[in-house]
Design an enzyme around this catalytic site. Structure first.
Site, PDB file in Angstrom:
ATOM      1  N   CYS A 157       0.824  -1.219   0.000  1.00 46.28           N
ATOM      2  CA  CYS A 157       0.000   0.000   0.000  1.00 46.28           C
ATOM      3  C   CYS A 157       0.857   1.267   0.000  1.00 46.28           C
ATOM      4  CB  CYS A 157      -0.951  -0.004   1.195  1.00 46.28           C
ATOM      5  SG  CYS A 157      -0.138  -0.222   2.794  1.00 46.28           S
ATOM      6  N   HIS A 250      -2.714   7.040   2.824  1.00 48.06           N
ATOM      7  CA  HIS A 250      -1.263   7.209   2.813  1.00 48.06           C
ATOM      8  C   HIS A 250      -0.930   8.414   1.933  1.00 48.06           C
ATOM      9  CE1 HIS A 250      -0.915   3.606   4.998  1.00 48.06           C
ATOM     10  NE2 HIS A 250      -0.304   2.822   4.132  1.00 48.06           N
TER      11      HIS A 250
END
Length: 360
Positions: A157, A250
């Site tokens: 990720c 993120h």
């Protein structure tokens, strides 16, 4: 159309939970089998996750009374599904072994785990960027001795908020980049209730993430050579990864230099026009616009932009010239949707559309 029957391995963890929410009412996939550790086996799913549901959306009612199977009983779990998603929480060597065991039952495995990312004949794919890597699957099947079973993985990720921009800019030949990622706590399978020490805190270390952030884009940008995927040599990437008190999303700051000399307008146009096979195929989970470029000085922001394209798109902003590198920018992606379970579901959709996965 008849739906593909799907199982989730590691169904009680945070990524397993996200897979379940994405499979509710999926137009192509029917979730029929849940598997987890022996500790959860034999319980209803509702019992198995009692007090451990970690998402900010409710537990879907359709899974509550499903009986959780023992993930280690491979033949039993595999017999009633066309393929499985893997989000098991084990040691890496155990994950490698169990995913291969499922593949050898002629059950394709679409994995969120890192264990097989560097297996030379396992494709590690962001479907918009490198779906051609799935062409290695026949070579992997030859090694495994299967006709139908294989393992396909998605990348970490942590790379999803800047690698798509680098992919869009490949015609300008990026040669080096420095990236810092500011990673949400759900990336560790946590929420604030289970990790209260993250409230108002920053931890400047996430085990293994910096190596993944530097190396995994190079496999994504690589090419098939014989029986393996040869990694690219550029762009060279140096990374720092920091845990921040955010639940989902993120963020990355990235500095990049190019062999060519693109203008800002060329770079923005390349982002906005970048599209891939999932968009051409109109896959159910594919964002219509994979990358959005945001003109505002204070965007992208987690609070405002993390759910862009239902969490499957990538937001880029603050593109400007740098005094040491050529350009710098900020990226944002949803780490459990685009970065984890959502990316896995989109990958499975592509594999089904291209008939790498067929019904048993």
């Amino acid at each position: 159309m008849e739906k593909f029957k799907v199982g989730v391995l590691g169904a009680t963890g945070m990524v397993g939970q996200r897979f379940i929410t994405l499979l509710e009412n999926h137009p192509w996939f029917e979730l029929t089998t849940l598997a987890a550790s022996p500790r959860s086996a034999g319980q209803t799913y509702e019992e198995a996750v009692d007090g451990r549901w970690k998402l900010d959306v409710p537990e879907p009612s359709f899974v509550k009374k499903m009986i959780v199977k023992d993930v280690s009983k491979v033949e039993e779990v595999a017999k009633d599904v066309d393929f499985v998603f893997s989000a098991v929480d084990m040691k890496k060597d155990e994950i490698r072994a169990i995913e291969e065991a499922y593949a050898k039952t002629e059950t394709p495995v679409v994995s969120n785990n890192s264990a097989h990312r560097w297996t030379p004949d396992v494709p590690m794919v962001i479907p918009e960027i490198n779906p051609q890597h799935y062409d290695i699957i026949p070579m992997q099947r030859k090694r495994l001795g299967t006709t139908r079973g294989f393992i396909a993985v998605k990348p970490n990720c942590s790379i999803q908020s800047y690698t798509p921009a680098l992919a869009a800019w490949m015609p300008f030949e990026p040669v080096k980049a420095i990236v810092s990622t500011y990673q949400a706590i759900s990336g560790a399978g946590k929420n604030f209730e289970s990790w209260p020490e993250m409230v108002g805190n920053i931890i400047p270390y996430i085990g293994g993430e910096e190596e993944k952030s530097e190396k995994e884009p190079l496999k994504v940008f690589g090419h098939i050579e014989g029986d393996h995927i040869e990694t690219a040599v550029e762009p060279l990437i140096s990374a720092q990864c920091i845990r921040v008190p955010i639940l989902n999303g993120h963020t990355a700051t990235c500095f990049v230099s190019f062999r060519q000399h693109p203008t800002k307008e060329q770079l923005i146009d390349a982002l906005r026009s970048f599209s891939g096979e999932p968009q051409k195929l109109k896959l159910p989970s594919a964002p219509k616009q994979f990358i959005q470029y945001m003109e505002e000085d204070d965007r992208p922001q987690v609070r405002l932009d993390v759910n862009y394209e239902h969490g499957m798109g990538v937001s880029i902003g603050r593109l400007r010239e740098d005094t040491i590198f050529d350009w710098k920018f900020v990226g944002l992606s949803h780490n459990t949707l685009r970065g984890a379970a959502g990316g896995g579901v989109e990958a499975a959709e592509y594999l089904c559309a291209k008939e790498y996965i067929t019904r048993k």
